[in-house]
Design an enzyme around this catalytic site. Structure first.
Site, PDB file in Angstrom:
ATOM      1  N   TYR A 191       0.386  -1.348   0.075  1.00  0.00           N
ATOM      2  CA  TYR A 191      -0.386   0.228   0.233  1.00  0.00           C
ATOM      3  C   TYR A 191       1.331   1.211  -0.241  1.00  0.00           C
ATOM      4  O   TYR A 191       2.144   0.717   0.537  1.00  0.00           O
ATOM      5  CB  TYR A 191      -0.785   0.154   1.334  1.00  0.00           C
ATOM      6  CG  TYR A 191      -2.287   1.273   1.319  1.00  0.00           C
ATOM      7  CD1 TYR A 191      -3.047   1.349   0.984  1.00  0.00           C
ATOM      8  CD2 TYR A 191      -0.988   2.360   1.933  1.00  0.00           C
ATOM      9  CE1 TYR A 191      -3.972   2.726   1.465  1.00  0.00           C
ATOM     10  CE2 TYR A 191      -1.609   3.187   2.413  1.00  0.00           C
ATOM     11  CZ  TYR A 191      -3.300   3.843   1.883  1.00  0.00           C
ATOM     12  OH  TYR A 191      -4.170   5.016   1.411  1.00  0.00           O
ATOM     13  N   GLU A 227      -3.397   7.238  -4.229  1.00  0.00           N
ATOM     14  CA  GLU A 227      -3.124   5.648  -3.175  1.00  0.00           C
ATOM     15  C   GLU A 227      -3.666   4.740  -3.878  1.00  0.00           C
ATOM     16  O   GLU A 227      -4.355   4.990  -4.978  1.00  0.00           O
ATOM     17  CB  GLU A 227      -5.114   5.871  -2.461  1.00  0.00           C
ATOM     18  CG  GLU A 227      -5.119   4.838  -1.357  1.00  0.00           C
ATOM     19  CD  GLU A 227      -6.394   4.874  -1.012  1.00  0.00           C
ATOM     20  OE1 GLU A 227      -7.166   4.616  -2.219  1.00  0.00           O
ATOM     21  OE2 GLU A 227      -6.231   4.304  -0.399  1.00  0.00           O
TER      22      GLU A 227
END
Lengths: 307, 407
Positions: free
Chosen positions: B130, B218
């Site tokens: 991530y 993101e």
């Protein structure tokens, strides 16, 4: 005494557009010492203001005013010529952060940025620039700062204020007016009222203001008005619990706001389950802050907190 | 402003940030036609067909019309069947996905209609991570946030295993430093060439965030391929609306079909409007007061139909537009105007209300509470207008009156 601004504050206006013009006139009517303007395209000219004084403002003045403000190309020059120690920024959003940095470079004690819609990246840079300067920034996207009867910097209506016992700090403009007006109606009055602004990156936060009010001998209690988004209210609650002796009342807006939606203010958003009204109200209640259930109860909550 | 995944990937790709090869399609034929060129370019018989909507959770989401069909589909038919089999499967799936309503954890029960598909090459994944660049309000700076827990919801990771989240603060004067990128790579256990590729990746992401004024980038998941390449398998970008004036190429990417029509119309008029589920329309100046007005309506037993902030400098025309937007909502059974004037002058609001009612008409009760700059002129304009307006003395008084009138 009061905090941030008083009768000795000498104020420049940065940006004499329609809004800057309108509120500079109101500030002069209130009795604020406006000493000059910075507006590069109008440098060397004089901005004229005249009218009837705002009787709710600084006492002991004539019924009318007629003021000529010199207009400068730069803040540095304006400070040299006028001895200003504060400024108010009405400069349009793309240039507002630069105006803040210019004010800091010129050595002003206080810059109040009213402008709404300043890009976040610009404010990140401006805040970085201000980190090693003595200048305090209030705002942006805020109504300003007022010490009733002495100095009004910003866009708040003067007549709702009355000099008194309570410090006011808020992220919202119009909610500040609500709080102020109720304090006036309840005969509590204000020492100084400060809107710290609704943006995610601002110059002065709740804790800064609470500390100043705690140290101000005239202020007997503080009301803080927060809203959804971020954790500034939680930080403030911790400060109240650990470092404040004076009573604090509070209100949080946005109980009914749906998550993931930006509620007008750039900073008012519940995201990833963070920044909810419920969490803030809980933190503030645990810190001993007397919470108002609706904005109409703010004055009464403050009265209860003061005992 | 949000953009689609394929747009975020176009932006990343143009800045040298590695993303899988892919093609966007708005029709079944476009999707089918994209298959062969993609297969030739990638050399991988596996493709992925992804719904493009402004919401996350697409991989686990399902369609209202096709409860067994997911929002993202890996198509492996080509491994044995060749390009024809892939084309046939794409045709079958695209026909079902396009025009159907995808419901994910982020869309709410009403879901979102899929108007665009993204056909992407398959990737051999060794690791999923991530990575994000976003504002940390508590330090007034952007931060890089990274985690070994790729593909999971980061909020969940933050709650359950906060030690698995790495952070680096970005000094706006210098950008992300090399050592910070290296610390992240090391912390994530990415070594050797892949570590260097990761460092380049995260630095390019930081530059993109700064230069393009993003609210959020993101990458979830960021993948390391079997061959050691670092690549954005998914990509989400949101931009600072206040900075779009300096990025016309980004502003052009806006997909208004993803946004509420009334919210778009409001924005064009310089108003801030958000539709809610209640029956009492609100017209307020100031975001904080607008929220508090909604809260108070609920507190006294009503339900707000909307958030509407007319802003600081609204003129008569904007107030009229605001009225039109509120009255267009069929659920609205009463309107509460709550104004505390600072920049906003009460006389302007009052003139706006009068003109709006004359233009739009008014079939529901209207309660008006005015306070602040030029309040007397404002009240005079209203009382001399002959309109059927109920005056209120305070926010609470106004909320109680309107709730009483619609009950």
């Amino acid at each position: 005494m009061s905090i941030l601004v008083g009768k000795d504050t000498r104020v420049l206006v940065q940006g004499l557009g329609k809004t800057g013009q309108f509120h500079t006139d109101k500030a002069i009517a209130y009795g604020t010492q406006m000493v000059g303007a910075v507006h590069p395209s109008r440098k060397g000219s004089v901005a004229h203001f005249e009218g009837e004084v705002d009787q709710s403002g600084v006492p002991g003045r004539d019924d009318t005013y007629s003021v000529d403000l010199p207009v400068f190309a730069t803040v540095r020059e304006a400070v040299a010529e006028t001895g200003a120690n504060a400024s108010v920024v009405y400069v349009p959003p793309p240039f507002a952060a630069d105006a803040v940095m210019e004010a800091a470079a010129a050595g002003l004690d206080l810059v109040v940025a009213i402008t709404e819609g300043v890009p976040v990246a610009d404010m990140i840079k401006a805040k970085r620039y201000l980190a090693d300067k003595a200048t305090r920034l209030v705002g942006p996207n805020c109504p300003g700062v007022i010490t009733p009867g002495e100095c009004k910097i910003g866009i708040m209506p003067g007549y709702i204020h009355e000099r008194g016992r309570v410090g006011v700090v808020s992220r919202s403009g119009t909610l500040t007016y609500e709080a102020v007006y109720q304090l006036t109606l309840n005969d509590l009055g204000q020492t100084t009222a400060v809107g710290i602004g609704g943006d995610p990156v601002n110059g002065t936060n709740f804790v800064d203001m609470l500390r100043m009010f705690e140290d101000d001998p005239e202020t007997e209690g503080v009301i803080m008005i927060g809203e959804i988004g971020g954790t500034a209210e939680e930080d403030a609650a911790e400060f109240v619990a650990t470092s404040m002796s004076k009573p604090v009342a509070g209100f949080i807006a946005g109980t009914t706001a749906p998550p993931g939606k930006r509620m007008g203010h750039a900073g008012a958003i519940v995201s990833g389950g963070k920044g909810t009204a419920a969490a803030k109200i809980e933190a503030m209640t645990s810190a001993g802050i007397v919470m108002a259930q609706t904005p109409s109860d703010m004055g009464e909550a403050m009265a209860r907190a003061l005992g | 402003m949000k953009v689609h995944e394929y747009q975020a990937k176009q932006i990343m790709s143009s800045r040298g940030i590695p993303v899988p090869l892919g093609r966007m399609a708005t029709t079944v034929e476009e999707a089918v036609a994209a298959v062969r060129p993609l297969l030739e370019e990638s050399g991988n018989p596996v493709v992925v067909l992804k719904s493009q909507i402004h919401a996350g959770g697409r991989g686990k989401g399902t369609f209202a019309e096709h409860p067994d069909l997911r929002g993202v589909n890996v198509i492996t038919d080509g491994i044995e069947g060749g390009p024809e089999a892939t084309e046939a499967k794409v045709r079958e799936l695209a026909a079902k996905m396009l025009g159907s309503t995808l419901i994910t954890i982020q869309t709410g029960a009403e879901g979102k209609v899929v108007n665009r598909l993204y056909l992407e090459q398959g990737i051999d994944i060794a690791r999923e991570l991530y990575l994000a660049v976003l504002l940390d309000r508590s330090v007034s700076r952007n931060i890089v946030m990274a985690s070994t827990e790729g593909g999971m919801e980061i909020e969940k990771v933050a709650e359950e295993t906060p030690e698995k989240i790495l952070r680096q603060e970005i000094d706006p004067a210098f950008g992300l430093a090399d050592f910070q990128a290296n610390e992240l790579a090391h912390g994530l256990g990415i070594e050797g060439d892949a570590g260097q590729a990761f460092a380049r990746f995260v630095k390019a992401l930081d530059r993109a965030a700064t230069e393009l004024d993003t609210d959020l980038i993101e990458i979830n998941p960021l993948v390391i391929t079997d061959g050691g390449r670092v690549m954005a398998l998914d990509g989400k970008m949101a931009f600072d609306d206040n900075a779009l004036f300096r990025h016309p190429e980004i502003a052009e990417m806006r997909d208004e079909t993803e946004e509420d029509a009334a919210e778009v119309a409001a924005k064009e008029a310089g108003l801030s409007y958000i539709k809610l589920d209640g029956t009492i329309g609100c017209l307020v100046n100031g975001a904080g007061l607008a929220m508090a007005t909604m809260d108070t309506i609920q507190h006294v037993g009503g339900e707000p139909a909307n958030f509407l902030d007319v802003g600081g400098g609204a003129d008569e025309e904007q107030v009229t537009t605001a009225f039109q937007i509120i009255t267009r909502d069929p659920a609205v059974r009463g309107i509460f105007v709550n104004i505390f004037g600072g920049i906003m002058r009460c006389d302007v609001i009052a003139a706006g209300i009068v003109s709006a009612v004359k233009t739009v008409g008014l079939s529901v009760p209207l309660v008006v509470r005015l306070e602040g700059t030029n309040v007397e002129q404002g009240k005079k304009i209203l009382s001399e207008s002959g309109l059927d307006v109920v005056a209120a003395d305070s926010l609470r008084d106004g909320a109680e009156k309107i709730v009483g009138l619609v009950a």
